[in-house]
Design a protein around this motif. Structure first.
Motif, mmCIF file in Angstrom:
data_model
loop_
_atom_site.group_PDB
_atom_site.id
_atom_site.type_symbol
_atom_site.label_atom_id
_atom_site.label_comp_id
_atom_site.label_asym_id
_atom_site.label_seq_id
_atom_site.Cartn_x
_atom_site.Cartn_y
_atom_site.Cartn_z
ATOM 1 N N GLY A 101 16.528 -22.036 58.762
ATOM 2 C CA GLY A 101 15.714 -22.931 59.579
ATOM 3 C C GLY A 101 14.323 -23.022 58.983
ATOM 4 N N PRO A 102 13.668 -24.184 59.110
ATOM 5 C CA PRO A 102 12.379 -24.404 58.445
ATOM 6 C C PRO A 102 11.229 -23.573 59.007
ATOM 7 C CG PRO A 102 12.918 -26.248 59.876
ATOM 8 C CD PRO A 102 14.127 -25.374 59.858
ATOM 9 N N LEU A 103 11.365 -23.045 60.220
ATOM 10 C CA LEU A 103 10.252 -22.357 60.874
ATOM 11 C C LEU A 103 10.419 -20.843 60.922
ATOM 12 C CD1 LEU A 103 9.676 -24.813 63.870
ATOM 13 C CD2 LEU A 103 8.558 -24.796 61.628
ATOM 14 N N ARG A 104 11.564 -20.320 60.377
ATOM 15 C CA ARG A 104 11.788 -18.884 60.429
ATOM 16 C C ARG A 104 11.673 -18.281 59.038
ATOM 17 N NH1 ARG A 104 15.724 -14.980 60.190
ATOM 18 N NH2 ARG A 104 17.439 -16.390 59.635
ATOM 19 N N ARG A 105 11.084 -17.105 58.967
ATOM 20 C CA ARG A 105 10.971 -16.428 57.681
ATOM 21 C C ARG A 105 12.328 -15.864 57.266
ATOM 22 N NH1 ARG A 105 6.039 -14.971 55.820
ATOM 23 N NH2 ARG A 105 6.884 -13.109 54.823
ATOM 24 N N PRO A 106 12.636 -15.890 55.972
ATOM 25 C CA PRO A 106 13.902 -15.326 55.522
ATOM 26 C C PRO A 106 13.990 -13.840 55.880
ATOM 27 C CG PRO A 106 12.867 -16.619 53.785
ATOM 28 C CD PRO A 106 11.849 -16.479 54.868
ATOM 29 N N GLY A 107 15.177 -13.408 56.291
ATOM 30 C CA GLY A 107 15.396 -12.017 56.642
ATOM 31 C C GLY A 107 16.040 -11.234 55.514
ATOM 32 N N ARG A 108 16.432 -10.014 55.829
ATOM 33 C CA ARG A 108 17.011 -9.127 54.816
ATOM 34 C C ARG A 108 18.281 -9.712 54.217
ATOM 35 N NH1 ARG A 108 17.915 -3.084 56.719
ATOM 36 N NH2 ARG A 108 15.649 -3.306 56.851
ATOM 37 N N HIS A 109 19.138 -10.276 55.075
ATOM 38 C CA HIS A 109 20.389 -10.835 54.560
ATOM 39 C C HIS A 109 20.119 -12.044 53.663
ATOM 40 C CE1 HIS A 109 24.615 -11.922 54.374
ATOM 41 N NE2 HIS A 109 24.248 -13.179 54.634
ATOM 42 N N ASP A 110 19.156 -12.874 54.038
ATOM 43 C CA ASP A 110 18.813 -14.039 53.213
ATOM 44 C C ASP A 110 18.365 -13.603 51.821
ATOM 45 O OD1 ASP A 110 19.159 -15.912 55.426
ATOM 46 O OD2 ASP A 110 17.306 -15.055 56.222
ATOM 47 N N ARG A 111 17.520 -12.587 51.772
ATOM 48 C CA ARG A 111 17.011 -12.112 50.476
ATOM 49 C C ARG A 111 18.118 -11.449 49.662
ATOM 50 N NH1 ARG A 111 11.711 -12.852 50.288
ATOM 51 N NH2 ARG A 111 10.576 -13.128 52.265
ATOM 52 N N ALA A 112 19.019 -10.735 50.333
ATOM 53 C CA ALA A 112 20.133 -10.118 49.623
ATOM 54 C C ALA A 112 21.055 -11.182 49.032
ATOM 55 C CB ALA A 112 20.908 -9.202 50.571
ATOM 56 N N ALA A 113 21.301 -12.252 49.786
ATOM 57 C CA ALA A 113 22.145 -13.345 49.286
ATOM 58 C C ALA A 113 21.494 -14.020 48.082
ATOM 59 C CB ALA A 113 22.398 -14.364 50.393
ATOM 60 N N ALA A 114 20.181 -14.224 48.143
ATOM 61 C CA ALA A 114 19.466 -14.833 47.017
ATOM 62 C C ALA A 114 19.478 -13.911 45.805
ATOM 63 C CB ALA A 114 18.037 -15.167 47.428
ATOM 64 N N ASP A 115 19.311 -12.600 46.019
ATOM 65 C CA ASP A 115 19.331 -11.644 44.903
ATOM 66 C C ASP A 115 20.696 -11.626 44.220
ATOM 67 O OD1 ASP A 115 16.704 -10.932 45.293
ATOM 68 O OD2 ASP A 115 17.150 -9.096 46.405
ATOM 69 N N GLU A 116 21.757 -11.674 45.020
ATOM 70 C CA GLU A 116 23.101 -11.697 44.430
ATOM 71 C C GLU A 116 23.317 -12.980 43.632
ATOM 72 O OE1 GLU A 116 27.839 -11.593 45.650
ATOM 73 O OE2 GLU A 116 26.306 -11.256 47.192
ATOM 74 N N ALA A 117 22.823 -14.095 44.160
ATOM 75 C CA ALA A 117 22.957 -15.367 43.444
ATOM 76 C C ALA A 117 22.189 -15.340 42.126
ATOM 77 C CB ALA A 117 22.461 -16.508 44.331
ATOM 78 N N LEU A 118 20.999 -14.752 42.129
ATOM 79 C CA LEU A 118 20.230 -14.605 40.885
ATOM 80 C C LEU A 118 21.015 -13.802 39.857
ATOM 81 C CD1 LEU A 118 16.711 -13.805 42.377
ATOM 82 C CD2 LEU A 118 17.202 -15.720 40.845
ATOM 83 N N GLU A 119 21.614 -12.722 40.308
ATOM 84 C CA GLU A 119 22.373 -11.876 39.392
ATOM 85 C C GLU A 119 23.577 -12.608 38.820
ATOM 86 O OE1 GLU A 119 24.625 -7.508 39.308
ATOM 87 O OE2 GLU A 119 23.532 -8.162 41.093
ATOM 88 N N ARG A 120 24.282 -13.327 39.675
ATOM 89 C CA ARG A 120 25.488 -14.011 39.215
ATOM 90 C C ARG A 120 25.166 -15.113 38.211
ATOM 91 N NH1 ARG A 120 30.438 -14.241 43.299
ATOM 92 N NH2 ARG A 120 31.367 -14.144 41.234
ATOM 93 N N ALA A 121 23.994 -15.718 38.345
ATOM 94 C CA ALA A 121 23.590 -16.780 37.417
ATOM 95 C C ALA A 121 22.816 -16.237 36.216
ATOM 96 C CB ALA A 121 22.755 -17.816 38.150
#
Length: 241
Positions: A101-121
């Motif tokens: 959502g545009p008004l909520r800060r990313p949480g732990r799960h959001d950052r973990a998902a982004a970190d995994e995506a960075l690693e996979r790419a």
């Protein structure tokens, strides 16, 4: 992930009009878990238009689209604002905006998902690099990682190999194969017939409508390729998308 053979995308008799002209006409297709489906056709065949209809960005004038689970989208590289002052990690995390959502800060799960995506790419070492300093191949991997951050069941890829070097093509081909093996469904537009023949489990030929579909061996069928890429009955080539 999804079970193999479960339909993650169903497009039924979809038509899309752009500027008063029919860009896609009566197109039907499915993508199942475990598939990497190539969507091939000439410029102006309606490939990008069809992807945008699947995403809900363009309303079909007829037909229906059903997509199951989160959908990740990799646009063509020129569609992203590479001059935006953000680093690689921030760009990939921005893929979670629709989930967070545009008004909520990313949480732990959001950052973990982004970190995994960075690693996979293969981008972990570049996570703090400003996106404006990236090469073409690195930018393409950012777009793929950004889509993977959504944790998609279905991944839509619009010309992911255009303008990238051979090492990036090899990395992406390997990654796409692994994603399909995990049970995700992938639908990829491409002009690269050789790459499609090597990597896709199934191919669809589009020229406004779906002309033909089948295994990669379809690309060796001269008659079907002429129908998709050759002249129409009036002797015209495809119009611009």
């Amino acid at each position: 992930m999804s079970d193999d053979h479960e339909d993650l995308l169903r497009v039924r008799s979809v038509s899309v009009a752009l500027g008063g002209r029919t860009a896609v006409e009566d197109a039907s297709l499915t993508v199942s878990g475990g598939e990497l489906v190539g969507l091939l056709g000439p410029n102006g065949a309606g490939k990008t238009t069809l992807l945008r209809a699947v995403l809900g960005l363009l309303p079909p004038s007829a037909g229906s689209v059903e997509a199951r689970g989160p959908v990740g989208y990799v646009p063509q590289r020129h569609e992203f604002a590479w001059d935006f002052p953000i680093d690689v990690a921030g760009a990939v995390l921005s893929g979670r905006t629709r989930t967070v959502g545009p008004l909520r800060r990313p949480g732990r799960h959001d950052r973990a998902a982004a970190d995994e995506a960075l690693e996979r790419a293969g981008l972990t070492a570049l996570r703090r690099r400003p996106i404006g300093e990236l090469s073409g191949g690195q930018r393409q991997r950012v777009l793929v990682a950004r889509a993977l951050a959504v944790e998609p069941r279905l991944l839509l890829l619009d010309e992911p190999f255009t303008g990238v070097d051979v090492p990036t093509q090899d990395l992406l081909n390997e990654l796409f194969g692994r994603l399909a093996a995990e049970g995700r469904g992938l639908l990829m537009t491409t002009h690269d017939l050789a790459a499609a023949g090597r990597t896709c489990t199934r191919v669809l030929l589009l020229n406004r409508s779906i002309v033909a579909g089948g295994g990669p061996e379809l690309l060796a069928d001269a008659g079907q390729m002429l129908r998709a890429f050759g002249l129409d009955r009036a002797g015209r080539t495809g119009e611009a998308e």
